[in-house]
Design an enzyme around this catalytic site. Structure first.
Site, PDB file in Angstrom:
ATOM      1  CG  ASP A 189      -0.069  -0.143   2.520  1.00  0.00           C
ATOM      2  OD1 ASP A 189       0.512  -1.221   2.715  1.00  0.00           O
ATOM      3  OD2 ASP A 189       0.019   0.814   3.302  1.00  0.00           O
ATOM      4  CE1 TYR A 228       9.290  -1.878   1.959  1.00  0.00           C
ATOM      5  CE2 TYR A 228       7.244  -0.664   2.223  1.00  0.00           C
ATOM      6  CZ  TYR A 228       7.911  -1.863   2.086  1.00  0.00           C
ATOM      7  OH  TYR A 228       7.199  -3.031   2.071  1.00  0.00           O
TER       8      TYR A 228
HETATM    9  N1  LIG Z   1       5.729  -6.021   6.610  1.00  0.00           N
HETATM   10  C1  LIG Z   1       4.727  -5.255   6.168  1.00  0.00           C
HETATM   11  O1  LIG Z   1       4.035  -4.583   6.934  1.00  0.00           O
HETATM   12  C2  LIG Z   1       4.403  -5.236   4.695  1.00  0.00           C
HETATM   13  C3  LIG Z   1       3.357  -4.419   4.265  1.00  0.00           C
HETATM   14  C4  LIG Z   1       3.017  -4.395   2.904  1.00  0.00           C
HETATM   15  C5  LIG Z   1       3.730  -5.197   2.015  1.00  0.00           C
HETATM   16  N2  LIG Z   1       4.753  -5.963   2.461  1.00  0.00           N
HETATM   17  C6  LIG Z   1       5.496  -6.771   1.480  1.00  0.00           C
HETATM   18  O2  LIG Z   1       5.204  -8.141   1.717  1.00  0.00           O
HETATM   19  C7  LIG Z   1       6.336  -8.956   1.390  1.00  0.00           C
HETATM   20  C8  LIG Z   1       6.696  -9.841   2.569  1.00  0.00           C
HETATM   21  O3  LIG Z   1       7.016  -9.003   3.683  1.00  0.00           O
HETATM   22  P1  LIG Z   1       7.347  -9.573   5.122  1.00  0.00           P
HETATM   23  O4  LIG Z   1       6.591  -8.743   6.101  1.00  0.00           O
HETATM   24  O5  LIG Z   1       7.208 -11.053   5.128  1.00  0.00           O
HETATM   25  O6  LIG Z   1       8.892  -9.143   5.218  1.00  0.00           O
HETATM   26  P2  LIG Z   1       9.983  -9.582   6.305  1.00  0.00           P
HETATM   27  O7  LIG Z   1       9.362 -10.341   7.413  1.00  0.00           O
HETATM   28  O8  LIG Z   1      10.788  -8.355   6.599  1.00  0.00           O
HETATM   29  O9  LIG Z   1      10.861 -10.598   5.475  1.00  0.00           O
HETATM   30  C9  LIG Z   1      11.634 -10.180   4.410  1.00  0.00           C
HETATM   31  C10 LIG Z   1      12.730 -11.211   4.220  1.00  0.00           C
HETATM   32  O10 LIG Z   1      13.573 -10.749   3.156  1.00  0.00           O
HETATM   33  C11 LIG Z   1      14.895 -10.993   3.556  1.00  0.00           C
HETATM   34  N3  LIG Z   1      15.863 -10.126   2.869  1.00  0.00           N
HETATM   35  C12 LIG Z   1      16.098  -8.821   3.079  1.00  0.00           C
HETATM   36  N4  LIG Z   1      17.137  -8.420   2.319  1.00  0.00           N
HETATM   37  C13 LIG Z   1      17.562  -9.517   1.633  1.00  0.00           C
HETATM   38  C14 LIG Z   1      18.605  -9.755   0.712  1.00  0.00           C
HETATM   39  N5  LIG Z   1      19.454  -8.791   0.350  1.00  0.00           N
HETATM   40  N6  LIG Z   1      18.735 -11.006   0.190  1.00  0.00           N
HETATM   41  C15 LIG Z   1      17.900 -11.985   0.574  1.00  0.00           C
HETATM   42  N7  LIG Z   1      16.919 -11.841   1.460  1.00  0.00           N
HETATM   43  C16 LIG Z   1      16.754 -10.608   1.979  1.00  0.00           C
HETATM   44  C17 LIG Z   1      14.912 -10.725   5.049  1.00  0.00           C
HETATM   45  O11 LIG Z   1      16.039 -11.285   5.627  1.00  0.00           O
HETATM   46  P3  LIG Z   1      16.679 -10.617   6.951  1.00  0.00           P
HETATM   47  O12 LIG Z   1      15.685 -10.867   8.053  1.00  0.00           O
HETATM   48  O13 LIG Z   1      17.971 -11.332   7.090  1.00  0.00           O
HETATM   49  O14 LIG Z   1      16.810  -9.147   6.646  1.00  0.00           O
HETATM   50  C18 LIG Z   1      13.602 -11.377   5.464  1.00  0.00           C
HETATM   51  O15 LIG Z   1      13.769 -12.747   5.740  1.00  0.00           O
HETATM   52  C19 LIG Z   1       7.431  -7.970   0.975  1.00  0.00           C
HETATM   53  O16 LIG Z   1       7.438  -7.831  -0.426  1.00  0.00           O
HETATM   54  C20 LIG Z   1       7.009  -6.658   1.604  1.00  0.00           C
HETATM   55  O17 LIG Z   1       7.513  -5.530   0.892  1.00  0.00           O
HETATM   56  C21 LIG Z   1       5.087  -6.021   3.783  1.00  0.00           C
END
Ligand SMILES: NC(=O)c1ccc[n+]([C@@H]2O[C@H](COP(=O)([O-])OP(=O)(O)OC[C@H]3O[C@@H](n4cnc5c(N)ncnc54)[C@H](OP(=O)(O)O)[C@@H]3O)[C@@H](O)[C@H]2O)c1
Length: 281
Positions: A101, A124
């Protein structure tokens, strides 16, 4: 079917790792086995795994930190999905990718539809929009699920932060003028697997929980459901300054997901009950 899951240790990735095996043989990577900052490594891993489906659940999600390192955020959220998309195009694989969003400015009075014009107000948000555009420009078959306010039983998220704070502090102050739908990582993974299994659809889909609340409403619901008595006081966004600006309105209209796939993510309160059931067990 051979599947490649990237970001298997993230909130959504971890839930996907538990559900995707129902669809085929999964190769799962995390940061230690595939660093998305390395385009050659991305190409090598995809070519070795030869997947028919690539699911990218990895992202740079440190919204405030992205303001001081926008190039890194763009590398992971903008460039890397582009490389994955090129590889998907080359091999004919379907690419499933997630967005946010935060590609919107939050100024729309009603719920955002997929065709609304993005206008991110943070580094971001701009990096995630760059990722969407790179995937679309590649010409690969793709599904991009834009979700919002993700939380779950593990990882760094609002629910776990509030639970900890409510146990440690006499009172909490939480922003009550940003609107969204807290969406559990498990519900996102569930909906993703159903959409993939349906084997249709294309392009961007909004995928958030039903209902709406504010961060304050969400915090209050968490504290109450956990049986805690800590007062949760509402404050305006101006009372909680952060490096990154957040959209005021994060409500996504999920009609396209429902119309094309028959999928409706349950109301956020139902998601909360389920996740708290796991956390407080
Ligand atoms: N979280 C939210 O509120 C939110 C809201 C809207 C959309 N989204 C989207 O939903 C999707 C899933 O989000 P999530 O909440 O599951 O995210 P998350 O919990 O932060 O997980 C992201 C993962 O990506 C890994 N990562 C980061 N940099 C990396 C790199 N250079 N190489 C390989 N892996 C890497 C992280 O590893 P490390 O832990 O080692 O950094 C983590 O395991 C994403 O596309 C995010 O943008 C999230």
């Amino acid at each position: 079917m051979k599947l490649l899951l990237i970001g298997a240790q993230g909130q959504v990735g971890w839930e996907l790792a538990r559900r995707l095996p129902a669809l085929g043989t999964v190769t799962a990577t995390d940061r230690t086995t595939l660093d998305l900052a390395d385009p050659d490594a991305i190409r090598r891993v995809v070519r070795e795994a030869r997947p028919e489906l690539i699911v990218n659940a990895a992202a740079y999600t440190a919204v405030d930190k992205a303001e001081s390192e926008p190039a890194v955020a763009t590398q992971i959220n903008g460039d890397a999905p582009g490389v994955l998309a090129e590889e998907a195009k080359r091999s004919g694989a379907l690419l499933v990718h997630y967005s946010t969003d935060y590609v919107f400015d939050g100024e729309k009075p009603g719920a955002y539809v997929e065709t609304d014009t993005p206008n991110p107000v943070s580094a971001y948000g701009r990096s995630k929009l760059a990722g969407e555009r790179a995937v679309m420009a590649s010409g690969c078959r793709h599904l991009i699920f834009r979700t919002c306010w993700v939380y779950g039983p593990r990882g760094r998220n609002f629910l776990l932060t509030i639970l900890k704070a409510a146990r440690e502090r006499p009172e909490l102050k939480v922003v009550n003028d940003q609107f969204g739908a807290p969406t559990s990582s498990g519900a996102i993974a569930e909906a993703t697997v159903r959409a993939i299994a349906a084997n249709r659809g294309d392009g961007i889909y909004h995928m958030s929980a039903g209902g709406r609340t504010t961060w304050h409403g969400f915090a209050q619901a968490i504290v109450e459901a956990a049986g805690l008595k800590t007062p949760v006081l509402p404050i305006p966004t101006s009372g909680y300054p952060t490096p990154a600006r957040r959209p005021r309105n994060s409500i996504l209209d999920n009609s396209r997901l429902k119309n094309d796939f028959g999928i409706e993510v349950p109301d956020w309160r139902e998601g909360l009950r389920e996740v708290l059931g796991q956390v407080l067990r």
